[in-house]
Design an enzyme around this catalytic site. Sequence first.
Site, PDB file in Angstrom:
ATOM      1  NE  ARG A   1     -11.053  15.707 -30.125  1.00  0.00           N
ATOM      2  CZ  ARG A   1     -10.862  15.535 -28.986  1.00  0.00           C
ATOM      3  NH1 ARG A   1     -10.015  15.579 -28.161  1.00  0.00           N
ATOM      4  NH2 ARG A   1     -12.143  15.593 -28.073  1.00  0.00           N
TER       5      ARG A   1
ATOM      6  CG  ASP B   1      -0.899  18.427 -21.549  1.00  0.00           C
ATOM      7  OD1 ASP B   1      -0.232  17.380 -21.530  1.00  0.00           O
ATOM      8  OD2 ASP B   1      -2.062  18.554 -21.825  1.00  0.00           O
TER       9      ASP B   1
ATOM     10  CE1 TYR C   1      -4.084   2.015   0.278  1.00  0.00           C
ATOM     11  CE2 TYR C   1      -2.414   3.453   1.624  1.00  0.00           C
ATOM     12  CZ  TYR C   1      -3.648   3.204   0.775  1.00  0.00           C
ATOM     13  OH  TYR C   1      -4.571   4.196   0.750  1.00  0.00           O
TER      14      TYR C   1
ATOM     15  CE  LYS D   1      -3.276  10.966 -24.207  1.00  0.00           C
ATOM     16  NZ  LYS D   1      -3.966  11.006 -23.167  1.00  0.00           N
TER      17      LYS D   1
ATOM     18  CG  PHE E   1     -15.713  15.295 -26.732  1.00  0.00           C
ATOM     19  CD1 PHE E   1     -15.584  16.357 -26.150  1.00  0.00           C
ATOM     20  CD2 PHE E   1     -14.932  14.283 -26.550  1.00  0.00           C
ATOM     21  CE1 PHE E   1     -14.569  16.507 -25.018  1.00  0.00           C
ATOM     22  CE2 PHE E   1     -13.938  14.248 -25.523  1.00  0.00           C
ATOM     23  CZ  PHE E   1     -14.002  15.467 -24.902  1.00  0.00           C
TER      24      PHE E   1
ATOM     25  CG  PHE F   1      -6.675  18.659 -24.279  1.00  0.00           C
ATOM     26  CD1 PHE F   1      -6.527  18.144 -25.490  1.00  0.00           C
ATOM     27  CD2 PHE F   1      -6.871  17.635 -23.328  1.00  0.00           C
ATOM     28  CE1 PHE F   1      -7.078  16.696 -25.878  1.00  0.00           C
ATOM     29  CE2 PHE F   1      -7.309  16.365 -23.510  1.00  0.00           C
ATOM     30  CZ  PHE F   1      -7.488  16.005 -24.925  1.00  0.00           C
ATOM     31  CB  THR F   2     -11.604  18.368 -23.999  1.00  0.00           C
ATOM     32  OG1 THR F   2     -10.582  17.197 -23.990  1.00  0.00           O
ATOM     33  CG2 THR F   2     -11.716  18.506 -25.412  1.00  0.00           C
TER      34      THR F   2
HETATM   35  C1  P70 Z   1      -6.450  11.794 -26.628  1.00  0.00           C
HETATM   36  C2  P70 Z   1      -6.217  11.632 -25.022  1.00  0.00           C
HETATM   37  C3  P70 Z   1      -5.403  13.190 -23.512  1.00  0.00           C
HETATM   38  C4  P70 Z   1      -4.749  14.254 -23.277  1.00  0.00           C
HETATM   39  C5  P70 Z   1      -4.169  15.130 -23.818  1.00  0.00           C
HETATM   40  C6  P70 Z   1      -3.342  15.998 -23.540  1.00  0.00           C
HETATM   41  C7  P70 Z   1      -2.560  16.921 -24.576  1.00  0.00           C
HETATM   42  C8  P70 Z   1      -4.184  15.898 -21.160  1.00  0.00           C
HETATM   43  C9  P70 Z   1      -4.977  14.838 -21.742  1.00  0.00           C
HETATM   44  C10 P70 Z   1      -5.755  14.022 -20.613  1.00  0.00           C
HETATM   45  C11 P70 Z   1      -7.628  11.132 -24.489  1.00  0.00           C
HETATM   46  C12 P70 Z   1      -8.704  12.139 -24.642  1.00  0.00           C
HETATM   47  C13 P70 Z   1      -9.162  12.822 -23.573  1.00  0.00           C
HETATM   48  C14 P70 Z   1     -10.251  13.871 -23.883  1.00  0.00           C
HETATM   49  C15 P70 Z   1     -10.761  13.906 -24.923  1.00  0.00           C
HETATM   50  C16 P70 Z   1     -10.859  12.899 -26.040  1.00  0.00           C
HETATM   51  C17 P70 Z   1      -9.610  12.148 -25.762  1.00  0.00           C
HETATM   52  N1  P70 Z   1      -5.955  12.689 -24.522  1.00  0.00           N
HETATM   53  N2  P70 Z   1      -3.655  16.571 -22.151  1.00  0.00           N
HETATM   54  O1  P70 Z   1      -7.381  10.984 -27.161  1.00  0.00           O
HETATM   55  O2  P70 Z   1      -5.004  12.680 -20.319  1.00  0.00           O
HETATM   56  O3  P70 Z   1      -6.601  10.966 -21.021  1.00  0.00           O
HETATM   57  O4  P70 Z   1      -4.871  10.372 -19.377  1.00  0.00           O
HETATM   58  O5  P70 Z   1      -6.768  11.957 -18.681  1.00  0.00           O
HETATM   59  O6  P70 Z   1      -4.079  14.760 -25.040  1.00  0.00           O
HETATM   60  O7  P70 Z   1      -6.101  12.679 -27.098  1.00  0.00           O
HETATM   61  P1  P70 Z   1      -5.843  11.692 -19.754  1.00  0.00           P
END
Ligand code: P70
Length: 461
Positions: free
Chosen positions: A386, A219, A76, A262, A453, A128-129
């Site tokens: 996107r 990021d 743990y 990634k 989305f 970013f989303t």
């Molecule tokens: C994608 C994934 C994740 C991502 C990223 C960047 C530049 C942070 C994150 C978050 C998954 C994804 C996420 C949201 C919408 C669609 C797809 N990207 N910054 O496919 O990381 O997913 O580990 O929480 O690209 O691009 P995590």
Amino acid sequence: METPKRRSWAEPYKIKVVEPLKMTSREDRKRALEEAGYNTFLLKSEDVYIDLLTDSGTSAMSDYQWAGMMLGDEAYAGSRNYYNLERAVQTYYGYKYLVPTHQGRGAEHIISQILIKPGTYIPGNMYFTTTRLHQELAGGKFVDVIIDEAHDPAAEHPFKGNVDLNKLDALVKKVGADKIPYITVGVTVNMAGGQPVSMANLKEVRAYCQKHGIRVVYDATRAVENAYFIKTREKGYADTSIAAILKEMCSYSDACTMSGKKDALVNIGGFLALNEWDVFEEARNMVVVYEGLHTYGGLAGRDMEAMARGIEESVQEDHIRARIGQVEYVGEKLLALGVPIVVPVGGHAIFLDAKAFLPHLKQIEFPAQTLAAELYLESGIRSMERGIVSAGRNKETGDHYYPKLELVRLTFPRRVYTQAHCDVTVEAVAEVFARRNSIKGLKMVYEPKYLRFFQARFEKI
Ligand code: P70
């Protein structure tokens, strides 16, 4: 013929384990698409042939990583694998302190809650989303300070992810530096098409922010890919190792959030890495509330070991050259066919320019959503919207954001698909392109409140 090019990116590995792919009929796909409300996120993976939805958590681990999984120390507290991960982050990224999280958004949540006070502004090189949502949930407002070229799919610029210092300065003059807790710099910029930031720009941002007392948070999700573009495109770095470039990049920041899914070649995992003790202490306090104890952050010991080893592999020159070489291979073929894509080709994906592909559709008829659905119907290949669906709505006005970029992303998992899969993908896009004029748009019939989305549903107009 591209003979020399092909050789140069040949996969630096051979295949030891295979996973069968399933072919489907057009009838099957039509039904699956209707059941999924024309949203590729809602398709069952079983119904997909080549899965280019994302490069996130979909990469193939090496035998070295799998061997590391067996060495998981599932204590743990104080797992050996945590210390291995800490050492990898310190060695390759150069930050002092590590807070593991279950994935990238876990780190975004923590840093946003710690540093953002209501009424503050967080500039960034394109949204970013998940990042923007966590900033907004903490009471901040995201402000886009990326260079204009990033919003133009056809603009050729070697570092389309760069921060526009004039835009940043205008924000500082307007709201005051004390209202800006930090700037987020995405390296590379996912939503712009996987576009990199130059080392020169990272240095400038650092110098400007230091002068104004603003923290720099990267990021770093695809920072290794960014390092590759610096090596191949920026003067003075051709003979520098990817590892050294990565470390220099990170030296111009105070902290980073990271989705290990990634660059780091794992199926799950992420981290927050920092240089400031005070902020680290707060983050360590918060991680136990939301993720898990500070020596596992929601991960199993084996997951941390796989990530530590994945980081080590991610900076290997042969690996990164083949990874980006594969994406460039597909890009070159599509460009030769006249298919509109974002140029220059980015690190992790090909982005089809849906506005140029389907110019007869209005943006509110969801061209990118439509194109992703048609590509699936044609071929069983899954891609990701996107565009306007991903952009969501303005929190204050409730209106849709109408992003300039309306894109479909064909995202390549690392070490998973072969060149023949790439060729099939190009053929499928070409087939949809040939019948593009007869394609009709979509209307949204269900809209979730957050990150719409993922679960939105559509019907044919
Ligand atoms: C994608 C994934 C994740 C991502 C990223 C960047 C530049 C942070 C994150 C978050 C998954 C994804 C996420 C949201 C919408 C669609 C797809 N990207 N910054 O496919 O990381 O997913 O580990 O929480 O690209 O691009 P995590």
